[in-house]
Design an enzyme around this catalytic site. Structure first.
Site, PDB file in Angstrom:
ATOM      1  N   GLY A  40      32.140   9.055  86.673  1.00 32.38           N
ATOM      2  CA  GLY A  40      31.819   8.769  85.483  1.00 32.38           C
ATOM      3  C   GLY A  40      32.054   7.556  85.211  1.00 32.38           C
ATOM      4  N   CYS A  41      32.839   7.265  83.876  1.00 32.32           N
ATOM      5  CA  CYS A  41      33.153   6.079  83.431  1.00 32.32           C
ATOM      6  C   CYS A  41      34.147   5.216  84.470  1.00 32.32           C
ATOM      7  CB  CYS A  41      33.893   6.226  82.249  1.00 32.32           C
ATOM      8  SG  CYS A  41      34.813   4.702  81.648  1.00 32.32           S
ATOM      9  N   PHE A  42      33.637   4.069  84.898  1.00 26.20           N
ATOM     10  CA  PHE A  42      34.359   3.459  86.031  1.00 26.20           C
ATOM     11  C   PHE A  42      35.660   2.803  85.540  1.00 26.20           C
ATOM     12  CE2 PHE A  42      30.980  -0.239  85.854  1.00 26.20           C
ATOM     13  CZ  PHE A  42      31.108  -0.544  84.552  1.00 26.20           C
ATOM     14  N   CYS A  44      37.760   4.351  83.849  1.00 31.54           N
ATOM     15  CA  CYS A  44      38.855   5.539  83.947  1.00 31.54           C
ATOM     16  C   CYS A  44      39.050   5.628  85.372  1.00 31.54           C
ATOM     17  CB  CYS A  44      38.303   6.830  83.669  1.00 31.54           C
ATOM     18  SG  CYS A  44      37.908   6.843  81.806  1.00 31.54           S
ATOM     19  N   TYR A 197      39.241   5.745  73.831  1.00 33.24           N
ATOM     20  CA  TYR A 197      37.976   6.426  74.359  1.00 33.24           C
ATOM     21  C   TYR A 197      38.089   7.498  75.269  1.00 33.24           C
ATOM     22  CZ  TYR A 197      34.639   6.721  78.165  1.00 33.24           C
ATOM     23  OH  TYR A 197      34.039   7.193  79.079  1.00 33.24           O
TER      24      TYR A 197
END
Length: 220
Positions: A40-42, A44, A197
């Protein structure tokens, strides 16, 4: 020539050979390795793994697609085939690939084939990228263990590694940046924007729901 004189060159040669072997062994033992994963979101994934003892660094980027030198806009729009990924460099004497993969599975929702948490689409899917049979075997073992522990089908694929493209500079270490930016939460420093976020996306809540106390990074 005495026996002592004869043995000296032999002993010296043996000592030199031993020193060379020890130096070679030390060099090999200290060689860093890399692990590339998509979770997912890199931002994170980078944030999670840079805090793991034995990890030397993590770089956000793109891999698995068919476009050379992709941009964030291209990848997030879809159609390039690339994943948002993170290339983790680690010291195998301090942390094993198996350990990192076990942490990875428990830091994502590996049952979701359509993205991760609030981020949907092909670029946000999970994946593990391997370069050889040994890495593939380790990844398969970690996946099987995670599936057994979770008791649900894991859809995270194990793929052959291709070229990894580092993301734009502003994505690197985003989670600890201090630049002032305008967000949907108002003006914030990058580190604060990242935390807002992550919370709003529900990443930690979902991971905690799935893995419970086995979730290693929930709340980071």
């Amino acid at each position: 020539m005495t026996l002592t004189d004869t043995l000296k060159p032999i002993a010296l040669a043996a000592a030199m050979s031993l020193t060379t072997l020890m130096q070679a062994g030390s060099a090999q033992a200290g060689s860093p390795e890399t692990l590339t994963v998509a979770g997912g979101c890199f931002w994170c994934v980078e944030s999670d793994f840079e805090g793991v003892p034995g990890v030397l660094g993590a770089v956000s980027g793109y891999t698995g697609g068919k476009v050379d030198n992709p941009t964030y806009k291209q990848v997030s729009r879809g159609g390039t085939g690339h994943y948002e990924a993170v290339q983790i460099t680690f010291d195998p004497d301090k942390v094993s690939r198996q350990r990192l993969l076990n942490l990875f599975f428990r830091s994502v929702d590996p049952t979701d084939a359509g993205g991760q948490f609030c981020d949907r689409g092909e670029s946000y899917r999970t994946a593990i990228f391997v370069s050889n049979k040994g890495e593939k075997a380790i990844a398969e073992q970690a996946k099987a263990k995670a599936q057994g522990d979770l008791g649900q089908k894991i859809v995270t694929p194990i793929l052959s590694a291709g070229k990894f493209y580092p993301a734009e500079a502003y994505h690197q270490d985003y989670y600890k940046g201090d630049k002032l930016i305008l967000t949907r939460f108002g003006p914030k420093r990058q580190a604060s924007a990242y935390k807002a976020y992550r919370k709003a996306c529900g990443r930690d809540q979902r991971v905690k729901q799935l893995w419970g106390d086995a979730a290693p990074f929930a709340g980071s």
